[in-house]
Design a protein around this motif. Sequence first.
Motif, short mmCIF file in Angstrom:
data_model
loop_
_atom_site.label_atom_id
_atom_site.label_comp_id
_atom_site.label_asym_id
_atom_site.label_seq_id
_atom_site.Cartn_x
_atom_site.Cartn_y
_atom_site.Cartn_z
N VAL A 32 -3.49 -10.00 9.18
CA VAL A 32 -3.15 -8.80 8.20
C VAL A 32 -1.97 -8.01 8.80
N SER A 33 -1.13 -7.72 7.81
CA SER A 33 0.25 -7.13 8.24
C SER A 33 0.05 -5.63 7.60
N LYS A 34 0.75 -4.87 8.50
CA LYS A 34 0.88 -3.16 7.85
C LYS A 34 1.71 -3.11 6.60
N SER A 35 2.62 -4.23 6.30
CA SER A 35 3.28 -3.94 5.10
C SER A 35 2.31 -4.67 3.90
N SER A 36 1.54 -5.47 4.23
CA SER A 36 0.71 -5.83 2.85
C SER A 36 -0.26 -4.84 2.65
N ILE A 37 -0.63 -4.16 3.75
CA ILE A 37 -1.63 -2.89 3.55
C ILE A 37 -1.00 -1.88 2.54
N LEU A 38 0.28 -1.62 2.94
CA LEU A 38 1.18 -0.49 2.30
C LEU A 38 1.21 -0.83 0.80
N ALA A 39 1.73 -2.16 0.64
CA ALA A 39 1.87 -2.61 -0.82
C ALA A 39 0.83 -2.50 -1.40
N ALA A 40 -0.45 -2.85 -1.03
CA ALA A 40 -1.79 -2.68 -1.81
C ALA A 40 -2.10 -1.41 -2.27
N TYR A 41 -1.81 -0.49 -0.95
CA TYR A 41 -1.97 0.72 -1.39
C TYR A 41 -1.17 1.52 -2.31
N ARG A 42 0.18 1.21 -2.14
CA ARG A 42 0.86 1.62 -3.48
C ARG A 42 0.45 1.08 -5.04
N GLN A 43 0.09 -0.26 -4.84
CA GLN A 43 -0.36 -0.90 -6.28
C GLN A 43 -1.51 -0.33 -6.50
#
Length: 595
Positions: free
Chosen positions: A576-587
């Motif tokens: 799991v990457s931090k960027s994928s979490i941030l992108a999912a959070y924004r979505q």
Amino acid sequence: MTATQHLLNRAYALLMRLTRRLSRQQLMLVLAVLVGLVAGLAATVFQKLLYWIEHVLVSWFPTDSAGYLFLVYPAVGIILASLFVKYVVKDNISEGVARVLYAISKRSSRIRPHNCYSSIVGGAVTIGFGGSVGPEAPIVLTGSAIGSNIAQIFRLNYRDTTLLLGCGAAGAIAAIFKAPVTGLIFVLEILMLDISMRAIVPLLISSVASTTLVLFLKGFDPMLNVEVGGSFNLQYLHMYVLLAILCGLVSKYFLVVNGQVQRFFGRFKKQSSRWLVGGLSLGLLIFLFPPLFGEGYSSFIDLMHGRIEPLFDNSLFYRYRGVPWVVVLFLVGTLLLKVVAMAVTNAAGGVGGSFAPSLFVGAFTGGTLAYICNAFFGMEMSVVNFSLVGMAGVMTGVMKAPLTSVFLIAELANGYGLFVPLMLVASLSFAVSYYLEPDSIYTKKLRAKGELLTHNKDQSVMVFLELDKLIETNFSPVNRNATLGDLVHIVSSSTRNVFPVVKNDGEFVGIILLDDIRTDMFDHRKYKFPISKYITQPPDVILKNEMISEVVGKFEESHAWNLPVVDKKRKYLGFVSKSSILAAYRQQLVELTEE
């Protein structure tokens, strides 16, 4: 497979085919009605069972003599409820609202199926035998469990499961008080679901459906059938301000005493010791102050109507019911000891909540203030009005829920003419109580353990994210027995610079960073060397079932950009990457805003 199982499977398959034609919003509306009706039916069954037990036990007591069975009844109820929980339920069902908050925060809004009925049985036995707690927390847990389990049947995602859980809680509160608006506001204010305007519609539908069912079954009379004593009178403004301050102080007393009693009973290692001490203490309290028996609604209704004498029924002080100073001492003693009785009931093993006790204490706070002013200072304050407003004041302070308190009292007694004093006292009581204790009775323990996410807006968005959907599997695993040459071959076809190392059975061993082999990967003489010298351990590891909020905490502590995910047997699953979490959070924020 038995014939029954085969029939259930076919019925389930048919149900799935029928509902598959509905859009998500249509399905949620249909399920909201279903959850509301089932929650309303559960609340009705609960109240019928509770009042039947209470009627059988105490209706035949002579009013002019002490009820010595009060010394025994509460202990019997607590023991029966504890045995039911221990040997039948085999799970903790106390502190219903807190358990709902915990389920939202830590269990993906999944509540076990037994909670659809276990709190009804445990709560009815506890309260029916005299346990000085309220039925609201058990029925909230019941309604929430109904919503959660219906969502699981339809295999809904976390967000929709949480919404149906909220529908169940709203329907339960609406049904038990005949107050649909209160049911809606309760979910928004106390459960603190961070939901959109479109999601409010299922909550309101569930509340209306459950209330309609209860009105059909039990009639249209409000729960508190009292006459509000006129509209707000400015000449008593200073008295309402005084009442608000008293409510804030009493709320602090409520929270402190509850915590101290819980800690005291926590010292007992054996359940039998808690039964003995709790049963004897509670029996003695109810014997001396009979209004403490059960949830106490009938007692504060008598107080609102100015009927002081019924409060002394079955009491040792029956003969002194006409002496004003004795009445004041009796009312104050009942008010203060209700908190002790509630805490003892729960700590000793009973099943119940603090919702009704907070209303009871509030009614006695406002009613006692009005009685003292009228009896000793010749004033003409409305006991009904001050009792109702006191209920809102103490409930606000204990639960930190001013809107729920105001609308509940207005709906309970058709007291919409009291909106100004209700809002005044609720807001001032909230300010005083919040200054003394920021947490509510429901959130205090959870926040201390770090298990409260619903009241943190960032985390409340995160709980809608699912870890399974964020796992990236395009990292190339390397067997721990491989050589540098094998690794170089894998690197040549990979787009990543991190390589997980696993055993033959897939168990995670560590990672190899591209930077660590960069100087050796062009030296063909080293290609036969084992890769063990390059293996390092990641700064942290993510478990498959962890909440996103916990994953984010690991990223913050480790300062990593990618972390491996493993199951409970440490089998490698991906990264799991931090960027994928941030992108999912924004979505997720975008979706919530669009709804």
